[in-house]
Design a protein around this motif. Structure first.
Motif, PDB file in Angstrom:
ATOM      1  N   UNK A  21      73.787  34.131 -97.486  1.00 31.28           N
ATOM      2  CA  UNK A  21      72.744  33.390 -96.768  1.00 31.28           C
ATOM      3  C   UNK A  21      72.277  34.275 -95.617  1.00 31.28           C
ATOM      4  N   UNK A  22      71.083  34.867 -95.750  1.00 34.94           N
ATOM      5  CA  UNK A  22      70.549  35.771 -94.737  1.00 34.94           C
ATOM      6  C   UNK A  22      69.632  35.003 -93.786  1.00 34.94           C
TER       7      UNK A  22
ATOM      8  N   UNK B 203      67.685  41.329 -92.657  1.00 34.64           N
ATOM      9  CA  UNK B 203      66.893  41.236 -93.890  1.00 34.64           C
ATOM     10  C   UNK B 203      67.780  41.198 -95.129  1.00 34.64           C
ATOM     11  N   UNK B 204      67.240  40.619 -96.175  1.00 34.35           N
ATOM     12  CA  UNK B 204      67.994  40.484 -97.418  1.00 34.35           C
ATOM     13  C   UNK B 204      68.012  41.790 -98.190  1.00 34.35           C
TER      14      UNK B 204
ATOM     15  N   UNK C 142      67.469  33.359 -98.319  1.00 38.63           N
ATOM     16  CA  UNK C 142      66.963  33.756 -97.007  1.00 38.63           C
ATOM     17  C   UNK C 142      66.534  32.506 -96.255  1.00 38.63           C
ATOM     18  N   UNK C 143      66.963  32.388 -95.014  1.00 40.00           N
ATOM     19  CA  UNK C 143      66.445  31.356 -94.110  1.00 40.00           C
ATOM     20  C   UNK C 143      65.623  32.082 -93.060  1.00 40.00           C
TER      21      UNK C 143
ATOM     22  N   UNK D 235      66.162  32.935-103.206  1.00 46.67           N
ATOM     23  CA  UNK D 235      65.261  31.868-102.764  1.00 46.67           C
ATOM     24  C   UNK D 235      65.071  32.032-101.261  1.00 46.67           C
ATOM     25  N   UNK D 236      63.957  31.523-100.764  1.00 40.39           N
ATOM     26  CA  UNK D 236      63.678  31.589 -99.329  1.00 40.39           C
ATOM     27  C   UNK D 236      63.398  30.195 -98.793  1.00 40.39           C
ATOM     28  N   UNK D 237      64.079  29.874 -97.707  1.00 38.20           N
ATOM     29  CA  UNK D 237      63.877  28.618 -96.980  1.00 38.20           C
ATOM     30  C   UNK D 237      63.079  28.948 -95.725  1.00 38.20           C
TER      31      UNK D 237
END
Length: 474
Positions: free
Chosen positions: A96-97, A131-132, A140-141, A190-192
């Motif tokens: 979780x980045x 960064x991812x 990614x959050x 996925x990106x949040x």
């Protein structure tokens, strides 16, 4: 409550109660009318922000046969009703980045969420700054200003998208098939997207719901009372049911690419092991579909685009459909709750009746305690406005433990401020001051900036007959 309030005499005060809309669940019906401006009392410095300790989720109370049905509906369907062909999840450890301008409280909330997902859902998730990477399983959050986010997604409080690793990648891929969840066969990234300039509680709530959807189900189901996977948004943090669903999602017996039938065949054994108190899931629970007409009516009632009268009419349609369907569950309660909230500005009798109907439904069976607490807040406001201090305390005090366990600081602060005003009416001024100070500590987490906290304190104080008497004397 001893009696219905004298509606005509309460109209001005209860229109002011619309300011309490901010502690309703996000997306719940909120009138566009605002309270008459009130002056802030001479206030001492705010106390330190209060935050919750270890989460104590309510146990899952429904039988495994129902949970199996709910799991399949959550996992193989999207909110739009579109079917998903296969189960998809992350296979292996997930990083979780966290990127962007991270708000001060968010880091601790992210760490707490990740710890719960590891302990309660057995998901191998670790939090990483920066960064991812190009490879590996990544969520990614990314934090950014709300205005920047809503310039592209105007109605979203926050959201999650697949296959991209940043806001910039999302912007480039917007409206493309790359962001289509239904085309996935396995999840890899996925990106949040979360705003960084709202209250600590709203940020935390976004993290819980969107990270959970990045990992697991993509659907929301209105009939489920004990989950964040429900667009009524009564629950602020992941519940015991949510963790059971995610633990099942990541069970070794399941894998990305499985069909609905393949997953259904494995669920009885999985749930018997994960939730032994739920009994056998071998016997399927009967289907309990929610008609699209009811969903459309609720979405129109909650949405910002219709007029106030059109939203109230939509809420009436939702109530009528619920009654015609013979529902006595969370959907029926929410329809009455929505109608009551939308009626506060012009039809107090309908509002009062709606809240009472909702309260009866929410208190009729276990698992809907937090919904009942939201109704109790509204009924406490009615009672306080009528000068019924003891009734105000009854509504408040029976809900405080439930709200604290649900970790809803905004609702907790509001209930405590109502309690403080009731204590003032009873002549217990020193006790009222202590409760009010404690409430402001929770309000700092629930509502955010000092100006907003003081505005909430003043608006709730203005509900009391003491405030109306003081105003009349001037």
């Amino acid at each position: 409550m001893t009696s219905a309030a004298p509606f005509a005499g309460l109209r001005a005060a209860l229109i002011l109660a619309l300011a309490l809309a901010g502690c309703a669940p996000s997306g719940a019906p909120v009138s566009s009318l605002r309270a008459t401006p009130v002056s802030f009392p001479n206030a001492e410095p705010l106390p330190p922000m209060r935050q919750f300790g270890a989460t104590r989720p309510m146990p899952v109370l429904r039988p495994n046969a129902q949970i199996a049905r709910d799991f399949l509906e959550l996992s193989f369907q999207m909110e739009s009703g579109r079917e998903l062909p296969v189960l998809t999840r992350f296979e292996g450890p997930v990083a979780l980045h966290v990127t962007g301008s991270v708000p001060p409280t968010a880091r601790a909330d992210i760490d707490k969420l990740a710890a719960r997902l590891r302990a309660e859902a057995s998901i191998p998730l670790r939090v990483v700054a920066g960064p991812a990477p190009a490879e590996g399983n990544v969520i990614v959050v990314e934090f950014l200003p709300r205005a920047q986010m809503q310039a592209l997604v105007p109605e979203a409080a926050c959201f999650v998208v697949p296959r991209v690793s940043s806001w910039d990648e999302y912007r480039a891929a917007r409206r493309s098939a790359l962001l289509d969840w239904a085309t996935l066969t396995v999840r890899q990234r996925a990106t949040v997207i979360v705003p960084n300039d709202t209250s600590p509680q709203e940020i935390r709530d976004c993290l819980h719901e969107e990270v959970a959807q990045a990992l697991g189900p993509l659907n929301d189901i209105y009939r489920l009372p004990d989950t964040v996977f429900n667009d009524d948004n009564f629950h602020a943090v992941l519940t015991g049911f949510d963790m059971l669903v995610l633990r099942t999602y990541y069970a070794p017996e399941l894998a990305s690419g499985m069909t609905r039938a393949e997953v259904a065949a494995r669920l009885p054994g999985l749930l018997a092991r994960a939730n032994p108190r739920g009994g056998s899931a071998a016997q399927s629970a009967p289907a309990d579909p929610t008609p699209r007409a009811w969903i459309d009516a609720v979405e129109r009632a909650l949405g910002p685009r219709a007029s106030d009268s059109a939203r109230r009419e939509a809420a009436r349609r939702a109530v009528a459909i619920a009654q015609a369907s013979g529902w006595t569950d969370a959907r029926a309660g929410f329809a009455w709750f929505a109608l009551a909230r939308l009626s506060l500005s012009g039809d107090l009798e309908t509002a009062f009746t709606g809240f009472l109907r909702a309260a009866l439904i929410y208190r009729s069976r276990p698992g809907m305690e937090i919904q009942a607490a939201h109704v109790d807040m509204q009924l406490a406001a009615f009672a306080l406005s009528a000068g019924q201090a003891e009734d105000t305390l009854t509504f408040v005090e029976r809900s405080l433990p439930v709200v604290a366990q649900a970790e809803n600081a905004a609702l907790l602060a509001t209930l405590m401020l109502l309690r403080a005003e009731a204590l003032e009416l009873l002549g217990r001024a020193s006790e009222a001051r202590e409760v009010r100070l404690d409430a402001m500590g929770w309000a700092r987490y629930g509502f955010g900036p000092e100006l907003e906290v003081r505005r909430r304190v003043a608006e709730i104080a203005a509900l009391s007959p003491r405030a109306r008497m003081a105003a009349a004397a001037q």
